[in-house]
Each structure stands twice: as C-alpha cells, then as structure tokens.
Scaffold this motif. Sequence first.
Motif, PDB file in Angstrom:
ATOM      1  N   LEU A 201      -7.684  11.773  -1.376  1.00 52.76           N
ATOM      2  CA  LEU A 201      -7.866  10.503  -0.674  1.00 52.76           C
ATOM      3  C   LEU A 201      -6.591  10.075   0.053  1.00 52.76           C
ATOM      4  CD1 LEU A 201      -9.949   8.546  -3.335  1.00 52.76           C
ATOM      5  CD2 LEU A 201     -10.734   9.286  -1.078  1.00 52.76           C
ATOM      6  N   GLN A 202      -5.441  10.314  -0.579  1.00 54.26           N
ATOM      7  CA  GLN A 202      -4.190   9.949   0.079  1.00 54.26           C
ATOM      8  C   GLN A 202      -3.914  10.824   1.302  1.00 54.26           C
ATOM      9  OE1 GLN A 202      -1.190   9.835  -3.134  1.00 54.26           O
ATOM     10  NE2 GLN A 202      -1.247   7.618  -2.888  1.00 54.26           N
ATOM     11  N   LYS A 203      -4.372  12.054   1.271  1.00 56.84           N
ATOM     12  CA  LYS A 203      -4.156  12.954   2.399  1.00 56.84           C
ATOM     13  C   LYS A 203      -4.870  12.464   3.653  1.00 56.84           C
ATOM     14  CE  LYS A 203      -3.535  17.256   1.573  1.00 56.84           C
ATOM     15  NZ  LYS A 203      -3.677  18.687   1.202  1.00 56.84           N
ATOM     16  N   ILE A 204      -5.971  11.718   3.459  1.00 54.70           N
ATOM     17  CA  ILE A 204      -6.708  11.209   4.622  1.00 54.70           C
ATOM     18  C   ILE A 204      -6.407   9.726   4.882  1.00 54.70           C
ATOM     19  CG2 ILE A 204      -8.563  12.900   4.437  1.00 54.70           C
ATOM     20  CD1 ILE A 204     -10.272  10.833   3.041  1.00 54.70           C
ATOM     21  N   GLY A 205      -5.372   9.210   4.204  1.00 59.86           N
ATOM     22  CA  GLY A 205      -4.889   7.881   4.550  1.00 59.86           C
ATOM     23  C   GLY A 205      -5.281   6.731   3.650  1.00 59.86           C
ATOM     24  N   PHE A 206      -5.887   7.005   2.495  1.00 61.54           N
ATOM     25  CA  PHE A 206      -6.283   5.932   1.578  1.00 61.54           C
ATOM     26  C   PHE A 206      -5.273   5.793   0.439  1.00 61.54           C
ATOM     27  CE2 PHE A 206     -10.348   7.229   3.483  1.00 61.54           C
ATOM     28  CZ  PHE A 206     -10.836   5.997   3.878  1.00 61.54           C
ATOM     29  N   LEU A 207      -5.296   4.634  -0.220  1.00 56.70           N
ATOM     30  CA  LEU A 207      -4.510   4.360  -1.434  1.00 56.70           C
ATOM     31  C   LEU A 207      -3.014   4.555  -1.217  1.00 56.70           C
ATOM     32  CD1 LEU A 207      -6.782   6.350  -3.928  1.00 56.70           C
ATOM     33  CD2 LEU A 207      -6.975   3.953  -3.310  1.00 56.70           C
ATOM     34  N   LEU A 208      -2.526   4.103  -0.071  1.00 56.31           N
ATOM     35  CA  LEU A 208      -1.124   4.345   0.262  1.00 56.31           C
ATOM     36  C   LEU A 208      -0.165   3.318  -0.331  1.00 56.31           C
ATOM     37  CD1 LEU A 208      -1.435   5.473   3.983  1.00 56.31           C
ATOM     38  CD2 LEU A 208      -1.358   6.873   1.907  1.00 56.31           C
ATOM     39  N   ASN A 209      -0.671   2.217  -0.847  1.00 58.45           N
ATOM     40  CA  ASN A 209       0.191   1.180  -1.408  1.00 58.45           C
ATOM     41  C   ASN A 209      -0.477   0.625  -2.661  1.00 58.45           C
ATOM     42  OD1 ASN A 209       2.387  -0.514  -1.612  1.00 58.45           O
ATOM     43  ND2 ASN A 209       1.594  -2.016  -0.159  1.00 58.45           N
ATOM     44  N   PRO A 210      -0.329   1.286  -3.801  1.00 62.30           N
ATOM     45  CA  PRO A 210      -1.152   0.981  -4.973  1.00 62.30           C
ATOM     46  C   PRO A 210      -0.820  -0.289  -5.731  1.00 62.30           C
ATOM     47  CG  PRO A 210       0.405   2.722  -5.483  1.00 62.30           C
ATOM     48  CD  PRO A 210       0.543   2.456  -4.016  1.00 62.30           C
TER      49      PRO A 210
END
Length: 294
Positions: free
Chosen positions: A117-126
């Motif tokens: 998910l982070q590779k496609i731009g999600f969950l970048l600031n948890p």
Amino acid sequence: APFFILAIAFAGYAKATGMDAYIARAFSGKIWMTIVAASLAGALSPFCSCGVIPLIAAMLASGVPLAPVMAFCIASPIMDPEMFIITASGISLPFAAAKTLAAIGMGLGAGFAVAGLQKIGFLLNPLKRKQESSCCTTAFDPHAKIEVRWRFWRQKKARSLFTGEIRENGLFLGKWMLFAFFLESIMIAYVPAEWIASAVGQGSTWAIPLASVLGIPAYMNGYAAVPLISGLMEMGMVPGAAMAFVTAGAVSSIPAAIAVFALVRKSVFALYIVLGLTGSMLAGLFYQMSVGTL
C-alpha cells in the motif's frame, strides 16, 4: 501493568540514550528482510498487546518504516515464550505450535500488505501526533554516525528526555488503557461463555468468522484466554474457531485496539483491524484443515 510499565521505561531509555537511532537503522535495510525480522522478533518477544504499544510509538517516532512496525504489532501480542509454555500445558502442544506459526504468518501478511500500500502512495503519515517523525518525513540518516549515551543519567538533558518520554507516553496511553480495561470488563460481564460456545460450536457454518469477531470483546489477555479456550473447546468450540478467537483477540482486543486508535491515523487503525481479523480467520481455517475436521 508490569509489561506496560516496562515498555514505557524502555521507550524512555531508548530516547534518552539515543538507542532509538540504532533501532531505526536495524529496520532501514531491504523491506522484505525487515518485515521477516519484525515478524520473527514479534512472535518471540515477551510483550503483550498492551505493553507493545509504547514500543510501537517509539519505533515510528524514531523513523522505523510502518511495514515492519505493523508486522511486529500484529505478531507480538499473539505469542511469546511464556505464552507458548502456558498454551502447550493448558490446551496442547500442537495448538501452541500452530499459534506460533499463525503469529509469524499474520505478521508477514500484515507487513507485506502495508509495504504494498505504501508503494502506491497510501499510509505515508501514520502517527496522529509527532507527524514530523513518520517514516516518510523523518530526518533519520541510516549512514550517519550514531552516538549512544548508555549511562544517560550522567547528563541533565538526557535525564530530561527520559522523564519527559515516560511522562508523555504514560499519560497519553495510560488514560486510554484505563478506559479500555473498564470497557472490556463490562463486555466480559455481559457476554456469557456458554453463548460463545453455542455460536462457534461444531456444525456452525460461521464458527471461524464469528470466533474472530467475538474474540474482540470477550478476549481478556493471553494468559486468561488459555483456560477460557480450554473450557470452550470442552463445551464444543471447534479447533479452528479456538485458533481464530485467540489470534483475533490478542491483536484486536478492546485494550489493544483503543491504544492503537489513540496512536495512529484512522486509515492505519482500520487497516490494523482488517489485517487482524482477516489473518485470524485464515489462521483458524488453516488450523481447522490441519486437524482434519473441516
């Protein structure tokens, strides 16, 4: 309480000594290696679902990527050395071994799901707080020289960091934990064990999914869960449902869930719950298939 206090103290010690930079460096390598390491470390660590929360906060704040942190967060509360012995003696050795494999497998699944998910731009600031310390905005340099002050108490600034970190984490997480245990006690008082056994007994089509969901309010802690599950299995709970119950309960129990909710953003919390429930259902299904009663 002892594990929670120990975890708070460890988080303060890591901050005061600068050891948190070493922790971040250990998880700054290839992502798949860090996820595997975090899953194995989580399954072997002696921290419960509540005691691991301060460690997770410290790891995220020091720049550890979310993927291995999630793997550790999922795997850690399910199994530890003491829990293995108690489960083996209270239920059975095969059940304890299967639960250990489930902890590692659920950690791996969670870690790789987050990495994708982070590779496609999600969950970048948890994190909800200390946003500047998230895994994508941290200034941590894995190649920089790290200076660790092992005897931090000799320096006034380091002592202030230690007490400040303990005070901040203790007050922030402690108030949520008190509320969580109060809420959990009410749930336990009004969810009879006999009702759970009838809902997840032999012949129930939805035994495993129901056990995963029921594990959230009915799960007290890992040690108390062993005699509870042993009794429920004697009352008719199928083995797969028992596995789903203990794994889902360890990860998503009310105290653990509320503590995670207080710490991270809603999207990360939602994923944490989904990964915990999905992983527990798969663990229960595979265990049910392995004992040949599906």
